[in-house]
Enzyme design. Sequence first.
Site, PDB file in Angstrom:
ATOM      1  N   GLY A  99     -14.139  -3.598   0.171  1.00  0.00           N
ATOM      2  CA  GLY A  99     -15.408  -3.022   0.620  1.00  0.00           C
ATOM      3  C   GLY A  99     -15.722  -1.882  -0.527  1.00  0.00           C
ATOM      4  O   GLY A  99     -17.122  -2.127  -1.186  1.00  0.00           O
TER       5      GLY A  99
ATOM      6  N   LYS B  77     -21.276 -17.043   0.850  1.00  0.00           N
ATOM      7  CA  LYS B  77     -22.845 -16.856   1.060  1.00  0.00           C
ATOM      8  C   LYS B  77     -23.656 -15.950   0.253  1.00  0.00           C
ATOM      9  O   LYS B  77     -23.083 -15.074  -0.627  1.00  0.00           O
ATOM     10  CB  LYS B  77     -22.944 -16.029   2.171  1.00  0.00           C
ATOM     11  CG  LYS B  77     -22.656 -17.030   3.598  1.00  0.00           C
ATOM     12  CD  LYS B  77     -22.621 -16.128   5.016  1.00  0.00           C
ATOM     13  CE  LYS B  77     -22.514 -17.014   6.200  1.00  0.00           C
ATOM     14  NZ  LYS B  77     -22.633 -16.402   7.317  1.00  0.00           N
TER      15      LYS B  77
ATOM     16  N   ARG C 266       0.896  -1.118   0.011  1.00  0.00           N
ATOM     17  CA  ARG C 266      -0.094   0.111   0.097  1.00  0.00           C
ATOM     18  C   ARG C 266       0.803   1.272   0.127  1.00  0.00           C
ATOM     19  O   ARG C 266       0.501   2.105  -0.641  1.00  0.00           O
ATOM     20  CB  ARG C 266      -1.008   0.125   1.102  1.00  0.00           C
ATOM     21  CG  ARG C 266      -2.202  -0.976   0.992  1.00  0.00           C
ATOM     22  CD  ARG C 266      -3.193  -0.867   2.035  1.00  0.00           C
ATOM     23  NE  ARG C 266      -4.372  -1.471   1.798  1.00  0.00           N
ATOM     24  CZ  ARG C 266      -5.223  -1.980   2.509  1.00  0.00           C
ATOM     25  NH1 ARG C 266      -5.172  -1.952   3.924  1.00  0.00           N
ATOM     26  NH2 ARG C 266      -6.554  -2.425   1.815  1.00  0.00           N
TER      27      ARG C 266
ATOM     28  N   GLY D 246     -12.922  -9.263  -1.150  1.00  0.00           N
ATOM     29  CA  GLY D 246     -12.926 -10.664  -0.107  1.00  0.00           C
ATOM     30  C   GLY D 246     -11.522 -11.485  -0.410  1.00  0.00           C
ATOM     31  O   GLY D 246     -10.512 -10.873  -0.621  1.00  0.00           O
TER      32      GLY D 246
HETATM   33  P1  AMP Z   1     -16.266 -15.010   0.483  1.00  0.00           P
HETATM   34  O1  AMP Z   1     -15.523 -14.483   1.730  1.00  0.00           O
HETATM   35  O2  AMP Z   1     -17.524 -14.688   0.548  1.00  0.00           O
HETATM   36  O3  AMP Z   1     -15.683 -14.570  -1.022  1.00  0.00           O
HETATM   37  O4  AMP Z   1     -16.203 -16.579   0.723  1.00  0.00           O
HETATM   38  C1  AMP Z   1     -14.789 -16.996   0.512  1.00  0.00           C
HETATM   39  C2  AMP Z   1     -14.907 -18.391   1.346  1.00  0.00           C
HETATM   40  O5  AMP Z   1     -16.008 -19.217   0.689  1.00  0.00           O
HETATM   41  C3  AMP Z   1     -13.589 -19.229   1.251  1.00  0.00           C
HETATM   42  O6  AMP Z   1     -12.997 -19.293   2.686  1.00  0.00           O
HETATM   43  C4  AMP Z   1     -14.089 -20.651   0.545  1.00  0.00           C
HETATM   44  O7  AMP Z   1     -13.185 -21.700   1.338  1.00  0.00           O
HETATM   45  C5  AMP Z   1     -15.522 -20.639   0.844  1.00  0.00           C
HETATM   46  N1  AMP Z   1     -16.111 -21.563   0.048  1.00  0.00           N
HETATM   47  C6  AMP Z   1     -16.053 -21.640  -1.391  1.00  0.00           C
HETATM   48  N2  AMP Z   1     -16.730 -22.517  -1.826  1.00  0.00           N
HETATM   49  C7  AMP Z   1     -17.272 -23.332  -0.511  1.00  0.00           C
HETATM   50  C8  AMP Z   1     -17.834 -24.553  -0.666  1.00  0.00           C
HETATM   51  N3  AMP Z   1     -18.305 -25.346  -1.698  1.00  0.00           N
HETATM   52  N4  AMP Z   1     -18.241 -25.145   0.644  1.00  0.00           N
HETATM   53  C9  AMP Z   1     -17.475 -24.457   1.869  1.00  0.00           C
HETATM   54  N5  AMP Z   1     -16.948 -23.150   1.819  1.00  0.00           N
HETATM   55  C10 AMP Z   1     -16.643 -22.847   0.546  1.00  0.00           C
END
Ligand code: AMP
Length: 397
Positions: A377, A197, A36, A354
Site C-alpha cells: 500500500g 483492474k 521482515r 500487489g
Molecule cells: P493486481 O492485484 O491488480 O496487480 O492484479 C493481479 C491479477 O491480475 C493477477 O491475479 C493476474 O492473474 C490478473 N490478470 C492479469 N491479466 C489478466 C487478464 N488478462 N485476465 C484476467 N486476469 C488477469
Amino acid sequence: MARKTLDELNLHAKRVLVRVDINVPMENGHVSDATRIDKIVPTVSEIMKRGGFPVLLAHFGRPKGQVQRDLSLLRLVPELEKVLNCSVIFVADCIGPAVEAASAILGPNQVLLLENTRFYAQEEQNDSNFAAELAKIGDIFCNDAFSVAHRAHASTEGLAHLLDSCTGRLMELELKALEAALGDPIRPIVAVVGGAKVSTKLDLLVNLIERVDHLVIGGGMANTFLAAKGINIGKSLAEHEMTAIANDILVKADGCSCEIILPKDIVIARKFEANAANEICLVDGCPDEAMILDSGPATIAQIINIFEVAKTLIWNGPLGAFELEPFDAATTAAARKASALTKNGALVSVAGGGDTVAALSKAGAADGFSFVSTAGGAFLEWMEGKDLPGVAAISRV
Ligand code: AMP
C-alpha cells in the site's frame, strides 16, 4: 530540507523507540518467513553498537483495538533473539508504568519488545494522549517501517511530533530507491502498469502519465482500454463502466506527451486455466467467446525495445494472468529483460505493490531489479504522488 537519519542523532545512552514492521507470516505458532525480521537488523544493531537502547514498537495482524492473545508479539521473541543475536525482553503492554520501568533499566546488548500497538484502538485513531504515553518510553523516535508509512497512526505519525525523530536504515533505503525512480529520475522513464483492474489504479495511472515518457499498460486493465477504443475483447476481464475514464486517460496522456503502449497482439483462450488451449492473434482478432490472457510476441518485442532505450523503469502489476502458464510469457520476458539491463548498469528499475513481487519472483527476475519494494500500500500511494504521513512527520535536518 532533508529528513533526519540515524546519522544526525547522538544515540549514546538514549532509549530509541524504533517502529518496525515485523508482521511476519506464521505457521503452527512459528515464523514461516522471517524476511521482515531480517530487514530490521541494520537499524537495531547500529543503535546498540552506538550505545543506544532499542525499544521496538510494532503491530501484528488486525486486532482492531482488542487484546487478542493469538496476535501477541511474544511469539516472535525466539526468532528476534536468533536474528538480532542479543537478548530480547518482552513486556505484555506498549504503554504504562511497567513498560517505562523496563525501558529505563535496559542494558547493553538488550532489546525491549513491546506488545502489539494495535491492541489499543487509540493507535489507529492516532490519539494524541496515546502517542504521548508512547513518547514517555523513549528519548528518540526512529521510524523503520516504510510499509505502514501510509497510515497516520500514533506509532507511525503521532509520535514523530513528540520526540526528535529520524528514519531507520530500511526506510532510508526504500525512500532512496523511490526518489531515484520518481523524484528526479534519469530519462527516458518507462512505467509498466498491469494487473486486474483500472479502478484500483486510477490515481496511479493519472500520476504516471504526467511524469513518464512511456506507459505500458497490460493485464486485465489493458482490456478495459481496448474496449474503450471500440475493440472487441470477447469475454475478457474488463470494467466496462470504466471506459469513459480510460478514454480520458488516453486523451490526457496525449496532452502530456506520454506514449501509451497497449497490446497490439494478444494471447487468447476459451478457459481461464493453466495450459488452456490458446492462440496468438492481432489485437482486434478476439472472438466473442474467447478471452485475452496475455500480450503477444509483437507487443513483448515493442516493450523490450522501449526498455533498451529507457534509463528508468517503474513496474507495478503483471502483464497477463501470470499465475497460469503459459499466460505468464509477457510478464516473464519483460521482467527478465529489465533485470538483465539493470545488471548491466543500463537501467534503474524499481518494482512493487500487489502481485508484482510474486510475478517478478516467478520469472526469476526479482534479484536483478535495482529495488523491489515489499511495501504494498505504501509503495502504491508513493507512486500515486501522495504524501505518506509517516514520512512527512519525520524531523527535518
Ligand atoms: P493486481 O492485484 O491488480 O496487480 O492484479 C493481479 C491479477 O491480475 C493477477 O491475479 C493476474 O492473474 C490478473 N490478470 C492479469 N491479466 C489478466 C487478464 N488478462 N485476465 C484476467 N486476469 C488477469
